[in-house]
Design an enzyme around this catalytic site. Structure first.
Site, mmCIF file in Angstrom:
data_model
loop_
_atom_site.group_PDB
_atom_site.id
_atom_site.type_symbol
_atom_site.label_atom_id
_atom_site.label_comp_id
_atom_site.label_asym_id
_atom_site.label_seq_id
_atom_site.Cartn_x
_atom_site.Cartn_y
_atom_site.Cartn_z
ATOM 1 C CG ASP A 67 -0.266 -0.360 2.509
ATOM 2 O OD1 ASP A 67 0.975 -0.314 2.564
ATOM 3 O OD2 ASP A 67 -0.961 -0.668 3.480
ATOM 4 C CG ASN A 136 -8.465 -1.573 11.997
ATOM 5 O OD1 ASN A 136 -7.467 -2.149 11.551
ATOM 6 N ND2 ASN A 136 -9.079 -0.621 11.341
ATOM 7 C CG HIS A 138 -5.507 -2.155 8.788
ATOM 8 N ND1 HIS A 138 -5.606 -0.791 8.954
ATOM 9 C CD2 HIS A 138 -4.212 -2.456 9.056
ATOM 10 C CE1 HIS A 138 -4.426 -0.301 9.295
ATOM 11 N NE2 HIS A 138 -3.572 -1.294 9.373
HETATM 12 P P1 PGA Z 1 2.674 -1.574 12.509
HETATM 13 O O1 PGA Z 1 1.537 -1.398 11.417
HETATM 14 O O2 PGA Z 1 3.574 -2.663 12.016
HETATM 15 O O3 PGA Z 1 3.357 -0.235 12.540
HETATM 16 O O4 PGA Z 1 1.988 -1.919 13.787
HETATM 17 C C1 PGA Z 1 0.864 -2.512 10.922
HETATM 18 C C2 PGA Z 1 -0.348 -2.105 10.147
HETATM 19 O O5 PGA Z 1 -1.008 -1.104 10.511
HETATM 20 O O6 PGA Z 1 -0.682 -2.800 9.177
#
Ligand code: PGA
Length: 241
Positions: A67, A136, A138
């Site tokens: 993304d 959450n 995702h």
């Molecule tokens: P993080 O992000 O590795 O910084 O916790 C993961 C995500 O939001 O997909």
């Protein structure tokens, strides 16, 4: 879905790097799907060390990131293109033109998403997809409610994600409100998937994933035949492997 629980974040990173390195050694022209975020940094550090010690060659590897914020310039220090360059691409011998990140600066977001899907197809599809997870649930920027068969698309970020990501910005108002992301259907097309889940703030997301909770976007992984969940004890409290 296989579940592996390690004591520490470092051990999860070690294991993830070993799986990625083994994949590249077995198939030097591997197509990798890659995440940004804090979680994979330890994995990328270890891959860089393997490369520096002459044990790993990225020359024939192709990468597709999950993304990118939208709109954003690839030179912006907050862009995921910048992140990937800093944390991996500039430190190994992957050719820059074999690294792909959704085009956050495209004028036509839909066309950029369609071109991304086409590029992935033409590369033969993702062999190994590496994922992080949001608190959450995702994966990529596929927030709760995303269709399981969705392809790369433009999304509006949820308030929860904007708040979670604001820790990396000077002010929450600077967090972009949109992003381009591989869809859940795109992710499910990968031949093999590993998902890294570490830290106490991911406990809920891990539980939701393991129970196949439909409110958790990552639960679509339950329908894939080759998924390994790598987590640390902090995330897996109360869960048994
Ligand atoms: P993080 O992000 O590795 O910084 O916790 C993961 C995500 O939001 O997909």
């Amino acid at each position: 879905m296989k579940l592996e629980i390690y004591d520490t974040y470092e051990e999860v990173s070690e294991r993830a790097a070993a799986i990625i390195a083994a994949q590249i050694r077995e198939k030097p022209d591997t197509v990798l799907g890659l995440p940004t975020g804090e979680t994979p940094i330890g994995t990328y550090d270890r891959l860089i060390r393997e490369y520096e010690s002459g044990k790993l060659d990225f020359l024939h590897v192709t990468t597709f990131n999950l993304d990118e914020y939208y709109p954003i310039s690839p030179c912006d220090v907050q862009s995921y293109r910048y992140f990937m360059n800093q944390h991996l691409f500039l430190h190994v011998n992957v050719p820059m033109d074999a690294t792909h990140v959704p085009e956050g600066s495209a004028e036509d977001a839909d066309a950029a998403c369609a071109a991304y899907e086409k590029a992935m197809r033409e590369a033969g599809g993702v062999d190994l997809q590496v994922l992080g997870i949001g608190r959450n649930g995702h994966i990529g920027f596929n927030e709760p409610g995303t269709a399981p068969d969705s392809l790369t698309h433009k999304v509006t970020l949820t308030q929860d994600t904007i708040e979670a990501n604001s820790r990396l910005f000077n002010h929450i108002s600077e967090v972009p409100t949109h992003a381009l992301t591989m869809g859940l259907g795109t992710i499910l097309r990968a031949k093999k998937i590993i998902i890294l889940i570490t830290g106490k703030n991911k406990q809920n997301a891990l539980r939701q994933l393991l129970s196949g909770d439909a409110d958790c976007p990552a639960s679509v992984l339950c329908g894939h035949s080759d998924v390994t969940v790598l987590c640390d004890r902090a995330a897996a409290e109360g869960v048994t492997a």
